[in-house]
Scaffold this motif. Sequence first.
Motif, PDB file in Angstrom:
ATOM      1  N   UNK A  65       0.826  -1.205   0.000  1.00 28.13           N
ATOM      2  CA  UNK A  65       0.000   0.000   0.000  1.00 28.13           C
ATOM      3  C   UNK A  65       0.860   1.255   0.000  1.00 28.13           C
ATOM      4  N   UNK A  66       1.982   1.192   0.684  1.00 26.72           N
ATOM      5  CA  UNK A  66       2.838   2.358   0.819  1.00 26.72           C
ATOM      6  C   UNK A  66       3.615   2.662  -0.452  1.00 26.72           C
ATOM      7  N   UNK A  67       3.822   1.676  -1.296  1.00 24.80           N
ATOM      8  CA  UNK A  67       4.705   1.858  -2.439  1.00 24.80           C
ATOM      9  C   UNK A  67       4.026   1.751  -3.796  1.00 24.80           C
ATOM     10  N   UNK A  68       2.806   1.226  -3.844  1.00 24.38           N
ATOM     11  CA  UNK A  68       2.160   1.011  -5.140  1.00 24.38           C
ATOM     12  C   UNK A  68       0.941   1.904  -5.285  1.00 24.38           C
ATOM     13  N   UNK A  69       0.806   2.592  -6.405  1.00 21.46           N
ATOM     14  CA  UNK A  69      -0.407   3.382  -6.654  1.00 21.46           C
ATOM     15  C   UNK A  69      -1.572   2.465  -6.994  1.00 21.46           C
ATOM     16  N   UNK A  70      -2.745   3.052  -6.995  1.00 16.72           N
ATOM     17  CA  UNK A  70      -3.931   2.269  -7.336  1.00 16.72           C
ATOM     18  C   UNK A  70      -4.407   2.628  -8.742  1.00 16.72           C
ATOM     19  N   UNK A  71      -4.946   1.594  -9.419  1.00 16.27           N
ATOM     20  CA  UNK A  71      -5.524   1.812 -10.745  1.00 16.27           C
ATOM     21  C   UNK A  71      -6.911   2.427 -10.600  1.00 16.27           C
ATOM     22  N   UNK A  72      -7.528   2.752 -11.711  1.00  9.75           N
ATOM     23  CA  UNK A  72      -8.855   3.376 -11.685  1.00  9.75           C
ATOM     24  C   UNK A  72      -9.914   2.469 -11.072  1.00  9.75           C
ATOM     25  N   UNK A  73      -9.687   1.125 -11.163  1.00  6.56           N
ATOM     26  CA  UNK A  73     -10.654   0.199 -10.587  1.00  6.56           C
ATOM     27  C   UNK A  73     -10.379  -0.107  -9.124  1.00  6.56           C
ATOM     28  N   UNK A  74      -9.380   0.550  -8.537  1.00 13.15           N
ATOM     29  CA  UNK A  74      -9.099   0.383  -7.116  1.00 13.15           C
ATOM     30  C   UNK A  74      -8.044  -0.658  -6.796  1.00 13.15           C
ATOM     31  N   UNK A  75      -7.599  -1.437  -7.766  1.00 14.81           N
ATOM     32  CA  UNK A  75      -6.579  -2.449  -7.513  1.00 14.81           C
ATOM     33  C   UNK A  75      -5.197  -1.815  -7.523  1.00 14.81           C
ATOM     34  N   UNK A  76      -4.262  -2.450  -6.816  1.00  9.05           N
ATOM     35  CA  UNK A  76      -2.887  -1.959  -6.796  1.00  9.05           C
ATOM     36  C   UNK A  76      -2.236  -2.155  -8.157  1.00  9.05           C
ATOM     37  N   UNK A  77      -1.443  -1.215  -8.551  1.00  7.58           N
ATOM     38  CA  UNK A  77      -0.813  -1.241  -9.866  1.00  7.58           C
ATOM     39  C   UNK A  77       0.165  -2.405  -9.990  1.00  7.58           C
ATOM     40  N   UNK A  78       0.174  -3.017 -11.173  1.00 13.03           N
ATOM     41  CA  UNK A  78       1.123  -4.092 -11.468  1.00 13.03           C
ATOM     42  C   UNK A  78       2.361  -3.577 -12.177  1.00 13.03           C
ATOM     43  N   UNK A  79       2.319  -2.344 -12.646  1.00 15.86           N
ATOM     44  CA  UNK A  79       3.376  -1.862 -13.539  1.00 15.86           C
ATOM     45  C   UNK A  79       4.110  -0.628 -13.033  1.00 15.86           C
ATOM     46  N   UNK A  80       3.608   0.012 -11.968  1.00 16.03           N
ATOM     47  CA  UNK A  80       4.240   1.236 -11.485  1.00 16.03           C
ATOM     48  C   UNK A  80       4.386   1.177  -9.969  1.00 16.03           C
ATOM     49  N   UNK A  81       5.295   1.998  -9.477  1.00 16.61           N
ATOM     50  CA  UNK A  81       5.465   2.185  -8.038  1.00 16.61           C
ATOM     51  C   UNK A  81       5.754   3.655  -7.781  1.00 16.61           C
ATOM     52  N   UNK A  82       5.494   4.067  -6.542  1.00 10.95           N
ATOM     53  CA  UNK A  82       5.841   5.427  -6.182  1.00 10.95           C
ATOM     54  C   UNK A  82       7.353   5.571  -6.154  1.00 10.95           C
ATOM     55  N   UNK A  83       7.817   6.793  -6.411  1.00 10.19           N
ATOM     56  CA  UNK A  83       9.250   7.045  -6.246  1.00 10.19           C
ATOM     57  C   UNK A  83       9.582   6.945  -4.768  1.00 10.19           C
ATOM     58  N   UNK A  84      10.782   6.518  -4.461  1.00  9.08           N
ATOM     59  CA  UNK A  84      11.176   6.294  -3.070  1.00  9.08           C
ATOM     60  C   UNK A  84      11.034   7.561  -2.228  1.00  9.08           C
ATOM     61  N   UNK A  85      11.306   8.702  -2.848  1.00  7.90           N
ATOM     62  CA  UNK A  85      11.246   9.949  -2.076  1.00  7.90           C
ATOM     63  C   UNK A  85       9.831  10.265  -1.607  1.00  7.90           C
TER      64      UNK A  85
END
Length: 547
Positions: A65-85
């Motif tokens: 939850x802390x590192x992965x954004x959510x897609x439009x359908x509410x699921x965690x992204x499979x292809x992107x992550x937040x930048x560490x900063x």
Amino acid sequence: MGFEELLDQVGGFGPFQLRNVALLALPRILLPMNFLLPIFLAAVPAHHCVLPGAPANFSQDMWLEAHLPRESDGTLSSCFRFTDSQALPNTTLGGEGQSPGELQGEPSTVPCPQGWEYDHSEFSSTIATESEWDLVCEQKGLNRATSTFFFIGVLVGAVAFGYLSDRFGRRRLLLVAYVSALGMGLASAASVSYIMFVITRTLTGTALAGFTIIVMPLELEWLDVGHRTVAGVLSSTFWTGGVMLLALVGYLIRDWRWLLLAVTLPCVPGIVSLWWVPESARWLLTQGRVEEARRYLLSCARLNGRPVGEDSLSLEALSKVAAAERVVRRPSYLDLLRTPRLRHISLCCMMVWFGVNFSYYGLSLDVSGLGLNVYQTQLLFGAVELPSKLLVYVSVRHAGRRLTQAGTLLGTALTLGFRLLVSTEKGYWRTALAVMGKGFSEAAFTTAYLFTSELYPTVLRQTGMGLTALVGRLGGSLAPLAALLDGVWLSLPKLIYGGIALLAACTALLLPETRKAQLPETIQDVEGKSALSSLQEEQMPMKQVHD
């Protein structure tokens, strides 16, 4: 005397023909196991970016939850992550009214810089999860492309085997197909790069095309008119067996390399079985090879228990038959378009085969969203093909080949259309429609093989099957790519599959009926004319015999 009379003397249906069907069952089983293999081979399991360094006091869910954004359908992204900063401060501060991963302002994301982690609960490995390949996210098109390249190979092979088997014989080219499929299959399983895998799978498709082009005519050319339908439907059930067997093999073998080996090694007993597979005596006579044809005909008579002495099939009598059927010049694909009736048949068959393949593989390769796991779906898709064979058997005998072909394609189009109208909440209805569509699609495929084999004359049968299969495999190669259009509109792929099937159904109605018709042996038989040189002469009806 024609070949039909010769076949009547030695037995047009008996132990000889049944043995032939049994010996040619293995290629029919291997075809769906290879054609539908991407369902397991190229499966994409759940995945997300590699997130190293999770603190000991964080659960896995909190860390994601802390590192992965959510897609439009509410699921965690499979292809992107937040930048560490941006993500890491939330993992430590966490609270003050913010849920894990919630950032002030618009968070920035990056593609997975350190690769992906995959869920191995269903597949231990696939080509998508192969180390350094990672055919997901931006590379998912390459994953779909493997099926397209495979069917392009099948397309090329259909041309080559159709032409060469008419020139050099069915049996010899079937051996070439077996050996090539074995060699390329082993090379595919040993692939060390994506490029090597694509090349070897494409060549495997080229080799397997020989099975699709040769097996059906090699069976039909030893059968009398009255048993062509039952033998054609019986042999097509081996395809269904292969579809269901693939579900079992895929369930037992979860590693893609071993799975590929499992569907390749049966080519070895297939090569051995060719010792007992007879060459087509009908083809041998068209080539003037009377002595070889006589030997096979005598063997057929002995095995069928027909009291035919060697004098009854004298070289003189067979030479007369061969003289009437001998090919003056070698067949070519241009021969399929030179004369009016053959040109009409060829163009219509190409459209029908494109629609059959395009809709069949579009349905078969889409096993998601049905509320079942991939193994259950594949098994169900295979099981529904059995009643579809019965439908074909009954329908072609009573309604005819043409109406059966058009009706099954129409059924495929309608089920695809109805699926678009059913909401996602009604899962059982969507599953039922998908299964019905698969059944209609398989029935259309079964009919296409039988119908097309009966439309072309002996001297061009393999060439005609090669041309139509070429166009059909073009449809099969485009079907996986059409599935990528769901990014434009979720329902667009199904709409295209159904529309093409409907167009093919209308085209099938333009073909001549072949029920109760004697297999044409020459181009003159198809054209119904006394001389090909005078294309303006009045057409004569094709000879008819009772079923």
